[in-house]
Design an enzyme around this catalytic site. Structure first.
Site, mmCIF file in Angstrom:
data_model
loop_
_atom_site.group_PDB
_atom_site.id
_atom_site.type_symbol
_atom_site.label_atom_id
_atom_site.label_comp_id
_atom_site.label_asym_id
_atom_site.label_seq_id
_atom_site.Cartn_x
_atom_site.Cartn_y
_atom_site.Cartn_z
ATOM 1 N N ARG A 229 0.870 -1.263 0.103
ATOM 2 C CA ARG A 229 -0.095 0.134 -0.391
ATOM 3 C C ARG A 229 0.402 1.396 0.040
ATOM 4 O O ARG A 229 2.010 1.027 0.404
ATOM 5 C CB ARG A 229 -1.256 0.040 0.816
ATOM 6 C CG ARG A 229 -2.592 -0.166 0.908
ATOM 7 C CD ARG A 229 -3.284 -0.805 -0.103
ATOM 8 N NE ARG A 229 -4.750 -1.203 0.290
ATOM 9 C CZ ARG A 229 -4.766 -2.202 -0.477
ATOM 10 N NH1 ARG A 229 -3.838 -2.456 -1.444
ATOM 11 N NH2 ARG A 229 -5.742 -2.884 -0.600
ATOM 12 N N HIS A 277 -0.735 1.230 -9.425
ATOM 13 C CA HIS A 277 -0.980 -0.229 -8.999
ATOM 14 C C HIS A 277 -1.952 -1.268 -9.827
ATOM 15 O O HIS A 277 -3.132 -1.240 -9.409
ATOM 16 C CB HIS A 277 -2.658 0.503 -8.250
ATOM 17 C CG HIS A 277 -3.263 0.073 -6.397
ATOM 18 N ND1 HIS A 277 -3.362 0.662 -5.668
ATOM 19 C CD2 HIS A 277 -3.525 -1.276 -5.717
ATOM 20 C CE1 HIS A 277 -3.570 -0.321 -4.601
ATOM 21 N NE2 HIS A 277 -3.774 -1.821 -4.907
#
Ligand code: NDP
Ligand code: OXD
Length: 314
Positions: A229, A277
């Site tokens: 993350r 991502h």
């Protein structure tokens, strides 16, 4: 219970296109995308990604929340989240994508892909010496970390893993908790971050941590790969570590702010490899059948699988 009479599903997503999820889920159950605003008692499940705050707390008969991703920080950040079980994604398809990504990025740094691409642009014919023995340290030794470790060991890398609780894994030296962090980092040349975002892990990949990686190696410095993350890391600390060569190169799939702002210096840095991502993408065609099967099993009285430990935060 027949088809559409089963517990209904609320699609509670932002930042994801709900359409493919809707199409597949609604083959077996009634799916609501826009709740009538208040307390719909017919909704038993939410399929969620960054749901609007306070939305789920209004549903009086919600029985379980299904995360569209492996990470659940986007669900747990809602302070009014109802106290129902949360199921996260654990799926071969997602794990394989992450293993591919980790192997790709480790091999690319190891075989000096960034150097050769820069040289090719300038038509430079120069060999970079082989990196020799390299140790890959996986920070976050869970479903995804362990799968990557298996492939990396098969490729001949020395692999080490760090987790919250002590794990054992064939051919991998494992470390746990705060006490294990320094020795883990001190023997790691390429750090792969696959941690969940929790209050304990937020900002953990900072300059102080990066300084503890092993820099005396055939790569000429440490490498960090983050596919966990973005808020695990401090983007500014990564730039600082690159500038003083604490880090020789980095691959980043996740960022403190996503999408990565166009003004970020990370975009143009010659020793940074950016992906949006996309290391492992949730594929509704693979995940919806797993979710529907879990709902059916749950209604037959079987326990839900892949549950989030809300106290641990992942
Ligand atoms: P798991 O829950 O299976 O594994 C998490 C690992 O992190 C475990 O080893 C756990 O320790 C460890 N951990 C958690 N907190 C701490 C802590 N405070 N200190 C040390 N170790 C800790 O998760 P997955 O492997 O399935 O997924 C990991 C993350 O990857 C997700 O949470 C998500 O954020 C990210 N992800 C990113 C994707 C992308 O496309 N970029 C796609 C999919 C996931 P222990 O073993 O003791 O429980
Ligand atoms: C996930 C993600 O958590 O895609 O699955 O980030």
């Amino acid at each position: 219970m027949a088809g559409k009479d089963k517990g209904r599903i609320l699609l509670a997503m932002t930042g994801y296109s709900p359409r493919p999820w809707y199409d597949l889920l609604s083959k077996e159950r009634t799916v609501v995308t826009q709740p009538d605003g208040s307390a719909d008692p017919t909704i038993h499940y939410a399929v969620a990604w960054k749901q609007k705050p306070n939305l789920l707390s209004k549903l009086p008969n919600l029985r379980a929340i299904f995360s569209v991703g492996a990470g659940v920080d986007h669900i747990l950040s809602d302070p009014t989240l109802p106290d129902v079980p949360i199921v996260r994604v654990v799926a071969d398809n997602l794990t394989k994508q992450m293993t591919d990504y980790v192997l790709w990025r480790v091999l690319d740094h190891y075989r000096r892909g960034l150097t050769y691409r820069a040289q090719q642009k300038r038509k430079v014919w120069r060999e970079a010496p082989p990196a020799g023995d390299i140790s890959v340290g996986i920070m976050g030794f869970g479903e995804l970390g362990r799968a990557a470790a298996k492939v990396l060991t098969a490729c001949g890398f020395t692999v080490r893993g760090w987790s919250r609780t002590k794990q054992s894994f064939d051919g991998v030296e494992t470390f746990a908790g705060e006490a294990g962090l320094k020795p883990f980092l001190n023997g790691t040349d390429i750090l792969v971050v696959l941690l969940p975002l929790t209050p304990q892990t937020t900002g953990i990949v900072n300059y102080r941590l990066l300084r503890q990686l092993r820099r005396k190696n055939g790569l000429g410095g440490a490498v960090m790969i983050n596919a966990g993350r973005g808020r695990l890391q401090k983007d500014a600390d990564i730039l600082r570590a690159l500038d003083d060569e604490t880090l020789i190169e980095t691959s980043l799939d996740v960022f403190e702010v996503e999408p990565l702002p166009r003004t970020s210096p990370l975009w143009n840095h010659p020793r940074v490899f950016v992906t949006p991502h996309a290391a492992a993408m949730s594929d509704p065609a693979h995940l919806v059948p797993l979710m529907l099967a879990q709902m059916d099993a749950f209604e037959r009285g079987e326990p839900l699988k892949n549950l989030v430990d809300r106290k641990a935060g992942y």
